[in-house]
Design a protein around this motif. Structure first.
Motif, PDB file in Angstrom:
ATOM      1  N   ALA A   1       0.073  -0.126  -7.613  1.00  0.00           N
ATOM      2  CA  ALA A   1       0.390  -0.386  -9.020  1.00  0.00           C
ATOM      3  C   ALA A   1       0.140  -1.849  -9.384  1.00  0.00           C
ATOM      4  CB  ALA A   1       1.845  -0.009  -9.306  1.00  0.00           C
ATOM      5  N   VAL A   2       0.516  -2.757  -8.504  1.00  0.00           N
ATOM      6  CA  VAL A   2       0.297  -4.180  -8.772  1.00  0.00           C
ATOM      7  C   VAL A   2      -1.196  -4.497  -8.834  1.00  0.00           C
ATOM      8  CG1 VAL A   2       0.544  -6.488  -7.754  1.00  0.00           C
ATOM      9  CG2 VAL A   2       2.515  -4.965  -7.877  1.00  0.00           C
ATOM     10  N   LEU A   3      -1.977  -3.945  -7.903  1.00  0.00           N
ATOM     11  CA  LEU A   3      -3.415  -4.171  -7.931  1.00  0.00           C
ATOM     12  C   LEU A   3      -4.047  -3.591  -9.196  1.00  0.00           C
ATOM     13  CD1 LEU A   3      -4.561  -3.522  -4.260  1.00  0.00           C
ATOM     14  CD2 LEU A   3      -4.762  -5.649  -5.528  1.00  0.00           C
ATOM     15  N   LEU A   4      -3.593  -2.435  -9.605  1.00  0.00           N
ATOM     16  CA  LEU A   4      -4.156  -1.790 -10.787  1.00  0.00           C
ATOM     17  C   LEU A   4      -3.845  -2.572 -12.051  1.00  0.00           C
ATOM     18  CD1 LEU A   4      -5.749   0.683 -11.651  1.00  0.00           C
ATOM     19  CD2 LEU A   4      -3.607   1.908 -11.920  1.00  0.00           C
ATOM     20  N   VAL A   5      -2.621  -3.062 -12.159  1.00  0.00           N
ATOM     21  CA  VAL A   5      -2.225  -3.813 -13.362  1.00  0.00           C
ATOM     22  C   VAL A   5      -2.830  -5.217 -13.366  1.00  0.00           C
ATOM     23  CG1 VAL A   5      -0.235  -4.841 -14.545  1.00  0.00           C
ATOM     24  CG2 VAL A   5      -0.118  -2.498 -13.719  1.00  0.00           C
ATOM     25  N   ALA A   6      -2.782  -5.900 -12.232  1.00  0.00           N
ATOM     26  CA  ALA A   6      -3.212  -7.287 -12.180  1.00  0.00           C
ATOM     27  C   ALA A   6      -4.726  -7.452 -12.182  1.00  0.00           C
ATOM     28  CB  ALA A   6      -2.611  -7.972 -10.963  1.00  0.00           C
ATOM     29  N   CYS A   7      -5.411  -6.684 -11.342  1.00  0.00           N
ATOM     30  CA  CYS A   7      -6.840  -6.922 -11.146  1.00  0.00           C
ATOM     31  C   CYS A   7      -7.727  -5.796 -11.645  1.00  0.00           C
ATOM     32  CB  CYS A   7      -7.122  -7.153  -9.664  1.00  0.00           C
ATOM     33  SG  CYS A   7      -6.189  -8.518  -8.969  1.00  0.00           S
TER      34      CYS A   7
ATOM     35  N   LEU B   1      -8.427  -2.124  -6.768  1.00  0.00           N
ATOM     36  CA  LEU B   1      -7.788  -0.996  -6.096  1.00  0.00           C
ATOM     37  C   LEU B   1      -8.800  -0.219  -5.252  1.00  0.00           C
ATOM     38  CD1 LEU B   1      -5.201   0.590  -5.699  1.00  0.00           C
ATOM     39  CD2 LEU B   1      -5.786   1.925  -7.718  1.00  0.00           C
ATOM     40  N   GLN B   2     -10.006  -0.023  -5.780  1.00  0.00           N
ATOM     41  CA  GLN B   2     -11.046   0.664  -5.022  1.00  0.00           C
ATOM     42  C   GLN B   2     -11.472  -0.151  -3.801  1.00  0.00           C
ATOM     43  OE1 GLN B   2     -13.972   1.246  -8.053  1.00  0.00           O
ATOM     44  NE2 GLN B   2     -13.209   3.288  -8.581  1.00  0.00           N
ATOM     45  N   THR B   3     -11.602  -1.451  -3.958  1.00  0.00           N
ATOM     46  CA  THR B   3     -11.973  -2.314  -2.840  1.00  0.00           C
ATOM     47  C   THR B   3     -10.907  -2.281  -1.752  1.00  0.00           C
ATOM     48  OG1 THR B   3     -13.178  -3.738  -4.358  1.00  0.00           O
ATOM     49  CG2 THR B   3     -12.612  -4.668  -2.208  1.00  0.00           C
TER      50      THR B   3
ATOM     51  N   ALA C   1      -9.766   1.929   4.683  1.00  0.00           N
ATOM     52  CA  ALA C   1     -10.259   3.171   5.269  1.00  0.00           C
ATOM     53  C   ALA C   1     -11.420   2.951   6.226  1.00  0.00           C
ATOM     54  CB  ALA C   1     -10.693   4.124   4.164  1.00  0.00           C
ATOM     55  N   LEU C   2     -12.113   1.838   6.144  1.00  0.00           N
ATOM     56  CA  LEU C   2     -13.290   1.609   6.974  1.00  0.00           C
ATOM     57  C   LEU C   2     -12.981   1.588   8.476  1.00  0.00           C
ATOM     58  CD1 LEU C   2     -16.338   1.125   6.969  1.00  0.00           C
ATOM     59  CD2 LEU C   2     -15.848  -1.317   6.893  1.00  0.00           C
ATOM     60  N   PRO C   3     -11.973   0.877   8.943  1.00  0.00           N
ATOM     61  CA  PRO C   3     -11.701   0.909  10.390  1.00  0.00           C
ATOM     62  C   PRO C   3     -11.337   2.315  10.882  1.00  0.00           C
ATOM     63  CG  PRO C   3     -10.548  -0.917   9.386  1.00  0.00           C
ATOM     64  CD  PRO C   3     -11.118  -0.102   8.267  1.00  0.00           C
ATOM     65  N   PHE C   4     -10.594   3.055  10.091  1.00  0.00           N
ATOM     66  CA  PHE C   4     -10.232   4.411  10.483  1.00  0.00           C
ATOM     67  C   PHE C   4     -11.462   5.313  10.550  1.00  0.00           C
ATOM     68  CE2 PHE C   4      -8.752   8.719   9.379  1.00  0.00           C
ATOM     69  CZ  PHE C   4      -7.983   8.944  10.498  1.00  0.00           C
ATOM     70  N   SER C   5     -12.394   5.136   9.627  1.00  0.00           N
ATOM     71  CA  SER C   5     -13.597   5.969   9.652  1.00  0.00           C
ATOM     72  C   SER C   5     -14.461   5.648  10.871  1.00  0.00           C
ATOM     73  CB  SER C   5     -14.397   5.808   8.362  1.00  0.00           C
ATOM     74  OG  SER C   5     -14.880   4.491   8.237  1.00  0.00           O
ATOM     75  N   LEU C   6     -14.506   4.401  11.304  1.00  0.00           N
ATOM     76  CA  LEU C   6     -15.244   4.057  12.514  1.00  0.00           C
ATOM     77  C   LEU C   6     -14.614   4.704  13.744  1.00  0.00           C
ATOM     78  CD1 LEU C   6     -16.035   0.296  11.849  1.00  0.00           C
ATOM     79  CD2 LEU C   6     -17.556   2.259  11.593  1.00  0.00           C
ATOM     80  N   VAL C   7     -13.301   4.733  13.792  1.00  0.00           N
ATOM     81  CA  VAL C   7     -12.609   5.399  14.895  1.00  0.00           C
ATOM     82  C   VAL C   7     -12.912   6.896  14.872  1.00  0.00           C
ATOM     83  CG1 VAL C   7     -10.314   6.021  15.780  1.00  0.00           C
ATOM     84  CG2 VAL C   7     -10.800   3.674  15.104  1.00  0.00           C
TER      85      VAL C   7
END
Length: 75
Positions: free
Chosen positions: A14-20, A25-27, A33-39
């Motif tokens: 919520a803070v990321l969505l309101v502030a930036c 939020l997508q970044t 999720a990137l490290p988990f996808s590599l695993v």
């Protein structure tokens, strides 16, 4: 005692969505999720090797899937 992680994750989102905005939020979602996808990719490779070794009755340390110039399994 319940864990506070879901509430914390929702608050951060919520803070990321309101502030930036939505881009931040997508970044954040992609970067977490990137490290988990590599695993997961490594786990899939290990599963394919194990299934190949099991179906051909070879020890797992003798199964090589990546080399093109050699036989895949020893005879």
């Amino acid at each position: 005692m319940e864990r506070a992680w879901p509430a914390l994750e929702g608050g951060i989102a919520a803070v990321l969505l309101v502030a930036c905005g939505l881009a931040a939020l997508q970044t954040a979602a992609i970067s977490t999720a990137l490290p988990f996808s590599l695993v997961m990719v490594m786990m899939c490779y290990g599963l394919v090797r194990a299934l190949y070794a099991d179906s051909h009755k070879y020890p797992l340390d003798q199964v090589i899937l990546a080399e093109r110039d050699h036989k895949r399994v020893p005879e």
